[in-house]
Scaffold this motif. Structure first.
Motif, short mmCIF file in Angstrom:
data_model
loop_
_atom_site.label_atom_id
_atom_site.label_comp_id
_atom_site.label_asym_id
_atom_site.label_seq_id
_atom_site.Cartn_x
_atom_site.Cartn_y
_atom_site.Cartn_z
N SER A 34 -31.35 19.29 25.81
CA SER A 34 -31.24 20.39 24.85
C SER A 34 -30.16 20.14 23.81
O SER A 34 -30.13 20.83 22.78
CB SER A 34 -30.97 21.70 25.59
N PHE A 35 -29.27 19.18 24.04
CA PHE A 35 -28.29 18.83 23.01
C PHE A 35 -28.97 18.13 21.83
O PHE A 35 -28.41 18.03 20.76
CB PHE A 35 -27.20 17.94 23.59
N ILE A 36 -30.19 17.65 22.05
CA ILE A 36 -30.97 17.02 20.98
C ILE A 36 -32.02 17.99 20.44
O ILE A 36 -32.13 18.18 19.23
CB ILE A 36 -31.67 15.74 21.48
N SER A 41 -39.48 25.76 23.76
CA SER A 41 -40.21 25.49 25.00
C SER A 41 -40.57 24.01 25.17
O SER A 41 -40.79 23.55 26.29
CB SER A 41 -41.50 26.32 25.04
N LEU A 42 -40.62 23.26 24.08
CA LEU A 42 -40.89 21.82 24.15
C LEU A 42 -39.57 21.12 24.46
O LEU A 42 -38.98 20.46 23.62
CB LEU A 42 -41.49 21.33 22.83
N ALA A 184 -48.51 25.65 19.17
CA ALA A 184 -48.03 24.27 19.26
C ALA A 184 -47.49 23.79 17.93
O ALA A 184 -46.44 23.13 17.87
CB ALA A 184 -49.16 23.36 19.73
N ILE A 185 -48.18 24.11 16.85
CA ILE A 185 -47.73 23.69 15.52
C ILE A 185 -46.37 24.32 15.20
O ILE A 185 -45.45 23.64 14.72
CB ILE A 185 -48.77 24.08 14.45
N VAL A 191 -38.85 22.73 16.93
CA VAL A 191 -38.13 21.70 17.68
C VAL A 191 -37.56 20.64 16.75
O VAL A 191 -36.41 20.20 16.90
CB VAL A 191 -39.08 21.06 18.73
N GLU A 192 -38.36 20.22 15.80
CA GLU A 192 -37.90 19.19 14.86
C GLU A 192 -36.75 19.73 14.00
O GLU A 192 -35.79 19.00 13.72
CB GLU A 192 -39.06 18.74 13.97
#
Length: 415
Positions: A34-36, A41-42, A184-185, A191-192
Motif C-alpha cells: 500500500s506504500f506504492i 481494492s486493487l 474495474a476501469i 490505483v494508478e
C-alpha cells in the motif's frame, strides 16, 4: 495509591511474544504494497507486461501466506493481553475499577498513537480501529469474567456473520458484467493516480493524499469492528480457559485447530492467491469469483491464521526454542517495530525519500519488507540487552502509569 513497581511481576510468556513478533512481520508483508498503490481494492496494483516470474510469485506468496492472516493473530493476542493485563493490574491495585481505568489509559494512548501514525506516516494504520474496538468491548467485560466473555462473543459472532452475509448478498444483487467492467476501469485509474502520488510525489502532495486516505480507510475499517471484536474475545477466552497460557495442557485442542485451519485455509487461500494474480495481470476484466472469494476472505484468512497460531504453540522444543530466542524480542517491541516499519517503508519507497517504489518491481518491494524484518530481528536483541522495553513502549508506559505512582518497568513486567 499502590505503586505498580512495588510488587513482584509475573514473567512474560516468550511463546506469546514470539507469536506477536510473527504477527508484526506478517503484517509488514501485506502493508508494504500500500506504500506504492494506496488504499484501493486493487491492493497489488497492475503487473506490467515486463513483469518477471519473481514478481508474480511475490504477489501470489503475499496473497496466500499473509493477506488477512496476521492482523487476526494480532487482534487475538490483543484480546488475550487485555485479560492478562487487567488481571495483573487488579492484583496490584486491588480493585477492578482501577485496573480498568488504567487499561482505558492504554487505549487512549493507542488511539492517539494511531491518529498520529495514520496522518503523519502511513494511512493504513490499524491502531485506531483496535483502540475503538477496545473501548466497545471493555464496556461489556467488567472483570473479564468468563461468562461475560462468552456471552459477548456470541453476540459479536452473530453480528459478524450477519454483516458478512448481508454484504455478500447485497454485492451479489449489484453485480453485473457491465458494472464490474465500469468499476474495474475506475479502480485501475484510481490505483494508478495513487501510485504516481506516493512513489513520485513530494512530501506535501504525499501528506495531503495520506490524510485523505487515512480518513477514508478508517471509516471503512469500522465495518471490520465485528471481526476484530470476535478475535479479541476469542483471545480473552483463550486466556481464561488456559488454551493460550497453558498450551501444553491443551495439545489435543490445538491439534484440532491446526488441522481444521489448514484443511479450510489452504484450498481457500490458494484459490484467492490465484485470483489475485489473474486480477493483477488483467485488472480490466475482473471475475465474479474474485468478489465471492474476497467477501469470505475474513473467514478463510482467519482459518489459516488459527492454524499458524496452533503450529507455533505446538512447536517442538528445538523449533520452539529458536522462535522464543529470535522472535520473542520482536514481540516485546511490537509497537515500536510496527511504527518503525511504516517509517522505513515511507522513506525507502515513496517519492520524498529514495523513491524505490517507482524504480523497483514487486519482487523488489517484497525484498524491502524482508530486509526490514532482518534489521528488526537484530535490533530487538541489541536494544533489549540494554533496556526493559522498546522506546515507544517506554513512552507508552510513562503515560499510562501517570498518576498511579509507578516507577520504571522491569524486564519481568507483563505489560
Amino acid at each position: 495509591m499502590t505503586s505498580l513497581s512495588n510488587q513482584v511481576q509475573p514473567p512474560r510468556s516468550a511463546r506469546i511474544d514470539a507469536l506477536r513478533g510473527i504477527a508484526v512481520f506478517g503484517i509488514l508483508l501485506v502493508n508494504v504494497w500500500s506504500f506504492i498503490w494506496g488504499f484501493e481494492s486493487l491492493r497489488y496494483g497492475v503487473l506490467p507486461a515486463t513483469a518477471s516470474i519473481f514478481d508474480v510469485l511475490a504477489i501470489a506468496f503475499t496473497a496466500f501466506f499473509a493477506e488477512q492472516k496476521f492482523y487476526p493473530i494480532f487482534a487475538f493476542l490483543f484480546g488475550a493481553g487485555f485479560v492478562m493485563v487487567t488481571r495483573s493490574l487488579k492484583e496490584k491495585l486491588g480493585r477492578w475499577s482501577d485496573a480498568e481505568r488504567l487499561y482505558r489509559r492504554r487505549l487512549k494512548w493507542l488511539l492517539a498513537c494511531g491518529v498520529v501514525h495514520g496522518t503523519a506516516i502511513w494511512f493504513g494504520d490499524i491502531l485506531t480501529v483496535y483502540a475503538i474496538a477496545g473501548f466497545f468491548i471493555l464496556a461489556g467485560l467488567t472483570g473479564a469474567r468468563l461468562r461475560k466473555v462468552r456471552s459477548n462473543l456470541r453476540v459479536w459472532i452473530i453480528i459478524f456473520f450477519a454483516l458478512l452475509l448481508g454484504n455478500f448478498l447485497l454485492g451479489m444483487q449489484m453485480i453485473s458484467p457491465s458494472a464490474l467492467q465500469e468499476q474495474a476501469i475506475n479502480t485501475v485509474a484510481a490505483v494508478e493516480a495513487g501510485r504516481v502520488v506516493y512513489t513520485e510525489g513530494n512530501l506535501l502532495s504525499i501528506g495531503i493524499q495520506r490524510i485523505g486516505d487515512y480518513l477514508t480507510v478508517t471509516m471503512q475499517s469500522l465495518f471490520i469492528l465485528p471481526h476484530i471484536a470476535v478475535l479479541f474475545l476469542l483471545g480473552a477466552m483463550s486466556v481464561r480457559l488456559g488454551w493460550l497460557t497453558q498450551a501444553a495442557r491443551h495439545k489435543k485442542f490445538w491439534r484440532r485447530v491446526q488441522w481444521t485451519g489448514f484443511a479450510i485455509g489452504i484450498p481457500f487461500n490458494l484459490a484467492w492467491a490465484t485470483m489475485v494474480v489473474v486480477e493483477a495481470i488483467d485488472p480490466l476484466h475482473p471475475s465474479i469469483y474474485s468478489f465471492l472469494l474476497y467477501a469470505w476472505l475474513p473467514v478463510g484468512g482467519s482459518c489459516l491464521a488459527a492454524a499458524y497460531v496452533a503450529t507455533v504453540l505446538l512447536a517442538k522444543e528445538s523449533l520452539g526454542g529458536w522462535l522464543d530466542n529470535w522472535l520473542a524480542p520482536v514481540g516485546k517491541m511490537a509497537l515500536t517495530h510496527y511504527l518503525m516499519q511504516s517509517l522505513l517503508c515511507s522513506i525507502l519507497i515513496q517519492g520524498f525519500g529514495f523513491g524505490l517504489g517507482a524504480r523497483w518491481t514487486p519482487a523488489g518491494w517484497l525484498a524491502i519488507a524482508f530486509a526490514i524484518m532482518l534489521l528488526q530481528l537484530f535490533l530487538s536483541r541489541w536494544w533489549l540487552a540494554q533496556h526493559a522495553q522498546g522506546p515507544i513502549e517506554i513512552l507508552w508506559r510513562r503515560y499510562i502509569n501517570k498518576g498511579f505512582g509507578a516507577a520504571e518497568p522491569t524486564k519481568r513486567d507483563p505489560l
